[in-house]
Design a protein around this motif. Sequence first.
Motif, PDB file in Angstrom:
ATOM      1  N   MET A 197       0.826  -1.202   0.000  1.00 59.04           N
ATOM      2  CA  MET A 197       0.000   0.000   0.000  1.00 59.04           C
ATOM      3  C   MET A 197       0.859   1.249   0.000  1.00 59.04           C
ATOM      4  N   LYS A 198       1.979   1.098   0.686  1.00 57.51           N
ATOM      5  CA  LYS A 198       2.862   2.260   0.758  1.00 57.51           C
ATOM      6  C   LYS A 198       3.464   2.581  -0.590  1.00 57.51           C
ATOM      7  N   LYS A 199       3.584   1.545  -1.415  1.00 56.55           N
ATOM      8  CA  LYS A 199       4.208   1.755  -2.718  1.00 56.55           C
ATOM      9  C   LYS A 199       3.182   2.126  -3.793  1.00 56.55           C
ATOM     10  N   LEU A 200       1.896   2.222  -3.414  1.00 62.26           N
ATOM     11  CA  LEU A 200       0.868   2.510  -4.435  1.00 62.26           C
ATOM     12  C   LEU A 200       1.018   3.922  -4.973  1.00 62.26           C
ATOM     13  N   ASP A 201       0.622   4.114  -6.226  1.00 66.61           N
ATOM     14  CA  ASP A 201       0.752   5.460  -6.799  1.00 66.61           C
ATOM     15  C   ASP A 201      -0.380   6.385  -6.296  1.00 66.61           C
ATOM     16  N   HIS A 202      -0.219   7.654  -6.497  1.00 68.07           N
ATOM     17  CA  HIS A 202      -1.145   8.654  -5.944  1.00 68.07           C
ATOM     18  C   HIS A 202      -2.505   8.596  -6.599  1.00 68.07           C
ATOM     19  N   ASP A 203      -2.477   8.268  -7.844  1.00 69.91           N
ATOM     20  CA  ASP A 203      -3.770   8.211  -8.556  1.00 69.91           C
ATOM     21  C   ASP A 203      -4.714   7.216  -7.911  1.00 69.91           C
ATOM     22  N   LEU A 204      -4.203   6.015  -7.658  1.00 69.47           N
ATOM     23  CA  LEU A 204      -5.010   4.987  -7.026  1.00 69.47           C
ATOM     24  C   LEU A 204      -5.413   5.402  -5.621  1.00 69.47           C
ATOM     25  N   ARG A 205      -4.455   6.045  -4.929  1.00 70.87           N
ATOM     26  CA  ARG A 205      -4.747   6.489  -3.560  1.00 70.87           C
ATOM     27  C   ARG A 205      -5.898   7.492  -3.549  1.00 70.87           C
ATOM     28  N   ASP A 206      -5.913   8.406  -4.537  1.00 73.96           N
ATOM     29  CA  ASP A 206      -6.985   9.421  -4.618  1.00 73.96           C
ATOM     30  C   ASP A 206      -8.337   8.762  -4.909  1.00 73.96           C
ATOM     31  N   ARG A 207      -8.285   7.857  -5.814  1.00 75.61           N
ATOM     32  CA  ARG A 207      -9.547   7.196  -6.164  1.00 75.61           C
ATOM     33  C   ARG A 207     -10.107   6.421  -4.969  1.00 75.61           C
ATOM     34  N   LEU A 208      -9.216   5.787  -4.208  1.00 73.95           N
ATOM     35  CA  LEU A 208      -9.650   5.036  -3.029  1.00 73.95           C
ATOM     36  C   LEU A 208     -10.218   5.982  -1.981  1.00 73.95           C
ATOM     37  N   SER A 209      -9.573   7.148  -1.854  1.00 69.93           N
ATOM     38  CA  SER A 209     -10.028   8.132  -0.862  1.00 69.93           C
ATOM     39  C   SER A 209     -11.430   8.611  -1.203  1.00 69.93           C
ATOM     40  N   ARG A 210     -11.631   8.828  -2.477  1.00 71.15           N
ATOM     41  CA  ARG A 210     -12.960   9.305  -2.892  1.00 71.15           C
ATOM     42  C   ARG A 210     -14.022   8.204  -2.718  1.00 71.15           C
ATOM     43  N   ALA A 211     -13.593   7.085  -2.974  1.00 68.99           N
ATOM     44  CA  ALA A 211     -14.547   5.998  -2.793  1.00 68.99           C
ATOM     45  C   ALA A 211     -14.860   5.781  -1.316  1.00 68.99           C
ATOM     46  N   ALA A 212     -13.854   5.953  -0.438  1.00 70.12           N
ATOM     47  CA  ALA A 212     -14.043   5.771   0.990  1.00 70.12           C
ATOM     48  C   ALA A 212     -14.968   6.829   1.556  1.00 70.12           C
ATOM     49  N   GLU A 213     -14.941   8.010   0.967  1.00 68.22           N
ATOM     50  CA  GLU A 213     -15.842   9.064   1.425  1.00 68.22           C
ATOM     51  C   GLU A 213     -17.310   8.676   1.196  1.00 68.22           C
ATOM     52  N   ALA A 214     -17.527   7.976   0.114  1.00 69.14           N
ATOM     53  CA  ALA A 214     -18.918   7.594  -0.198  1.00 69.14           C
ATOM     54  C   ALA A 214     -19.434   6.471   0.697  1.00 69.14           C
ATOM     55  N   GLY A 215     -18.565   5.629   1.212  1.00 70.02           N
ATOM     56  CA  GLY A 215     -19.019   4.499   2.028  1.00 70.02           C
ATOM     57  C   GLY A 215     -17.882   3.867   2.786  1.00 70.02           C
ATOM     58  N   GLU A 216     -18.147   2.691   3.279  1.00 77.59           N
ATOM     59  CA  GLU A 216     -17.127   1.987   4.079  1.00 77.59           C
ATOM     60  C   GLU A 216     -16.117   1.285   3.182  1.00 77.59           C
ATOM     61  N   ILE A 217     -14.974   0.942   3.879  1.00 77.41           N
ATOM     62  CA  ILE A 217     -13.934   0.182   3.172  1.00 77.41           C
ATOM     63  C   ILE A 217     -14.049  -1.262   3.618  1.00 77.41           C
ATOM     64  N   ILE A 218     -14.049  -2.154   2.658  1.00 80.59           N
ATOM     65  CA  ILE A 218     -14.201  -3.582   3.009  1.00 80.59           C
ATOM     66  C   ILE A 218     -12.865  -4.294   2.780  1.00 80.59           C
ATOM     67  N   VAL A 219     -12.455  -5.029   3.854  1.00 80.41           N
ATOM     68  CA  VAL A 219     -11.215  -5.821   3.746  1.00 80.41           C
ATOM     69  C   VAL A 219     -11.620  -7.301   3.777  1.00 80.41           C
ATOM     70  N   ARG A 220     -11.299  -8.043   2.697  1.00 83.59           N
ATOM     71  CA  ARG A 220     -11.650  -9.480   2.644  1.00 83.59           C
ATOM     72  C   ARG A 220     -10.372 -10.292   2.758  1.00 83.59           C
ATOM     73  N   THR A 221     -10.444 -11.274   3.656  1.00 80.07           N
ATOM     74  CA  THR A 221      -9.286 -12.155   3.820  1.00 80.07           C
ATOM     75  C   THR A 221      -9.767 -13.607   3.734  1.00 80.07           C
ATOM     76  N   THR A 222      -8.824 -14.494   3.529  1.00 85.83           N
ATOM     77  CA  THR A 222      -9.180 -15.919   3.421  1.00 85.83           C
ATOM     78  C   THR A 222      -9.575 -16.465   4.788  1.00 85.83           C
TER      79      THR A 222
END
Lengths: 276, 242
Positions: free
Chosen positions: A157-182
């Motif tokens: 996550m630390k190595k992700l580019d800013h574009d993806l980070r911005d899109r995730l931030s905007r999406a998080a504003e609209a709703g919750e963040i879901i983390v799925r694990t095995t």
Amino acid sequence: MLIDWFTVAAQIVNFLILVYLLKRFLYQPIVRHMNEREEKIANRLQQAAAKRAEAQRQIDEFLHKQEELEQQSVEKLEKAEEEAQKRLQELLEQARRHVENKRHGWLQSLDKEKDEFAHDLKKHSSQKILRCVQRALQDLADEPLNNRLAEVLLARMKKLDHDLRDRLSRAAEAGEIIVRTTCKLDDAMKSKITTALHEFCNKDAEVDYQVDNGQPLGVEVSAGSVKFSWSIAGYLEELEEQVLTLIEEKSREASEPSGEQADPDDNKAPMRTDKE
Amino acid sequence: MEITPDAFIYWQHGFARLNATIAMTWLNMVLLVGISALVTLRLTSGEKLGRGQNLLEVVVSNIRQQIGDMGLKPVDEFLPFIGTLFLFILLPNVLAVVPGYRAPTGSLSTTAALSICVFVAVPGWGIRRRGLVGYLKLYVQPSPFMLPFNLMGEFSRTLALAVRLFGNMMSGAMIAGILLSLAPLLFPVLMNILGLITGVIQAYIFAVLAAVYLAAAARVHQGQEEKNQRQQQHDKGGPTHG
């Protein structure tokens, strides 16, 4: 006197007259007709003898002809048998060639099917092996491994580019963040991830942790329509692609020499040996 | 009782008279010639014979057979004479069973007439066959001493012919007549049947004896002919064999 000489004379005359009359009316006609009949009978016997001789001659001729016909029929029969034998040999030869051709085609199709089956078998077995590997990895996935995976995720996550980070931030504003694990994460790891996500989005978005045993071993983060993940599925897919490429190449190499054998009329074509 | 049909005179004019013998003979002649003519009008040489033709052929062929057996050749030369003798005697002998019929053979005149015919015919054929001298030589064989006996034999056999036939036929009629008066019911019938047999036999005997006498006159001649023929053949074939 017992003798009356007039009567004697009269009887002599009567007798002579009777001799003449009977000769005229009885003996001559009867004898003539009897002689004629005898002559006729003799002629008939002669004719009968001649006819018998003729009949005998015809019988001999007929027997001779019959013998000739029998001889001819025997010869014709022998000839016909010879021709039939010849024809039989030809037909047998044709049938043998036909069967050989069929057998050749069948062997070819069998080889082809065998190759295809072997190819499919390799393909499916490779896929099955990979699925087994994947399932084994999933079954082996426990909390420490998941935590380890989560750590890998955090590092990525630390190595992700800013574009993806911005899109995730905007999406998080609209709703919750879901983390799925095995499998389920421990609380420390959950808080680490929550903190990292909050930092990542610069917001205190709500994080929901879900366990999904069906997905490949790894961690997936999704917010609205934005999603990023890390799992071993990518490795496995890459491995499968490489294995399949290798099988295809092997199959192509195996089928190329078989194309040079194609001569269907050649009865003495050797049996194809199993390339394997 | 009349024993000869000559005694029954139907018509007489001087020396000539018509008695039962002549009348019955005419009847016989009419029957014989009539039947023969009737049958021979429809003769055929084909396979199917009429009954009449069959009967006549049987009679004629048997007569010819007998003549041939006697050694008389050619048969057809002697057939009219001997055959007519046989039929001339046979028919009245058979018809004798018919009531009212008087067999001419029961008359010594008839049998004498027939015997005279034979008596004339024998030297006639003998002379015709081998000439007058040749025939007369028969009377001096085997030696001239036999001439009287031969002449006597010639006459006596003619007489015997006539008397034999007359005696048999007359006796048959006589016996029938006598038995008729003694036992009128059954015996006459039997005697008539016996008379039939006797009549047929007598006809045969008369004809055969005539044939034998003719043959005796002709056979010598035939024997000589055969000898001459053999001699001629031997003379012709001699050089070739020699």
